[in-house]
Design a protein around this motif. Sequence first.
Motif, short mmCIF file in Angstrom:
data_model
loop_
_atom_site.label_atom_id
_atom_site.label_comp_id
_atom_site.label_asym_id
_atom_site.label_seq_id
_atom_site.Cartn_x
_atom_site.Cartn_y
_atom_site.Cartn_z
N MET A 212 0.82 -1.19 0.00
CA MET A 212 0.00 0.00 0.00
C MET A 212 0.87 1.26 0.00
N PRO A 213 0.36 2.36 -0.51
CA PRO A 213 1.11 3.62 -0.51
C PRO A 213 1.01 4.30 0.86
N PHE A 322 -13.25 -2.53 -8.47
CA PHE A 322 -13.66 -1.40 -7.67
C PHE A 322 -12.53 -1.10 -6.69
N PRO A 323 -12.58 0.02 -5.96
CA PRO A 323 -11.49 0.33 -5.01
C PRO A 323 -11.30 -0.81 -4.01
N ALA A 364 -12.23 6.61 -1.73
CA ALA A 364 -11.63 7.54 -2.70
C ALA A 364 -10.11 7.52 -2.57
N GLY A 365 -9.63 7.43 -1.34
CA GLY A 365 -8.19 7.39 -1.13
C GLY A 365 -7.55 6.13 -1.69
N VAL A 366 -8.26 5.01 -1.62
CA VAL A 366 -7.74 3.76 -2.19
C VAL A 366 -7.50 3.93 -3.68
N THR A 367 -8.44 4.58 -4.37
CA THR A 367 -8.31 4.81 -5.82
C THR A 367 -7.25 5.85 -6.11
N ASP A 368 -7.28 6.97 -5.40
CA ASP A 368 -6.37 8.08 -5.69
C ASP A 368 -4.91 7.70 -5.55
N THR A 369 -4.60 6.77 -4.65
CA THR A 369 -3.21 6.42 -4.39
C THR A 369 -2.73 5.21 -5.17
#
Length: 385
Positions: A212-213, A322-323, A364-369
């Motif tokens: 993970m980031p 999906f995320p 949203a954070g899962v997708t953005d990163t």
Amino acid sequence: MNTPATTLAFVESPVQLLNVLEWAHQQAGQQSGQQSGPKPLLDSIPPQPTRGGAAPAPPGTPAGLHIIVLPPTDPMSRGQLRRVTGIARDEGHTVHWQEARGGAGAPFKALAALAGRVRRAERIVVGDPFSRFVQLLLVPARARELVVVDDGTATMEFLAQAGRGERLRRWHRTGGGALGRLKELAYAPVSGNARRRLTPAAGRRVEVFSSMPVTPLPGMELRVNDFGWTRSRFGPPRLTKGTDLVGTSLVETGVVDAGRYLEAVSRLTREHGATRYFAHRRESPEKLRALSEATGLEIVRPDLPLELIARRGPVGRTVLSFPSTVVHTLPYALAGTGVRVAVCDIDPAWLTAAASPRARTFLAGVTDTARDVHRLPAETAPAAG
């Protein structure tokens, strides 16, 4: 169970066990001088020579690694865990299957059986810092070194909460009413102890091993899980001409409305020509039956974590998700294969009234990163209604 272990690992899901194997592989490489320095970024990972089946374990496996499997009750998770447990034993690791659920006395029997071994462990590896059973096991722990391996995207939330000094609480969990708050209050000392144990301090080293980031806390070590073990043991996969869609358990956890999810999968199937749907191990048979009837998708119930299934193949040239965890792990596992991973955002209108306030920003954070994935344009995402 009487022999003391240098390193004791606790896993409760197939993904956690896979990530312990990845950690052990990387640890062995460092011990034998094959790896040094920081881990490479994703775009610098070269394709590795691989084979179609599992290869013999390399020399240098960490001595004294004992893996304790604490299986959940659902049949799909238990089946996958059995398969990955067999692989772990083939790698030369000692694995013990310890039932800790399924009966009123099971947790207490498991705690009694494991407490002595926990006290003697020099290093403890955990796959789920949010697990109440694992938090209880950390009470008698004296280890000066603790390692957290990924339990999916929950690692991101673990570090965020630990950094803020908050009690460890799953991002999708809601209040649970007065009784739930009372239970949380009673359990607070155990949760607080676990958070302190998993925070670096004088004389205690804490490492996070993650795909993970994430940003480690001050004093915490971070190693990137690039799925080197998976890439060295399996594949490369044969690519099909179709598109595969990865399922999620967001409906089962009460985050996403079932009807909205069905609409989303139907639209993605039409627009991208998806032919197979890789079900999450916690998705209900009723939901999967409805998806199959509405879309014509072939429902696949994987018997191993998706990273291994995709690496062994066959796999579509495009994988839609999906995320979720796989938008971070599949690009590593499939590096150099030409497979494109794409992610579809969760529209806020799909969330249920019971979804936690944290759900929207977390997803949203899962997708953005996510790195090295294709983000579907807004007009491609399913309409909100």
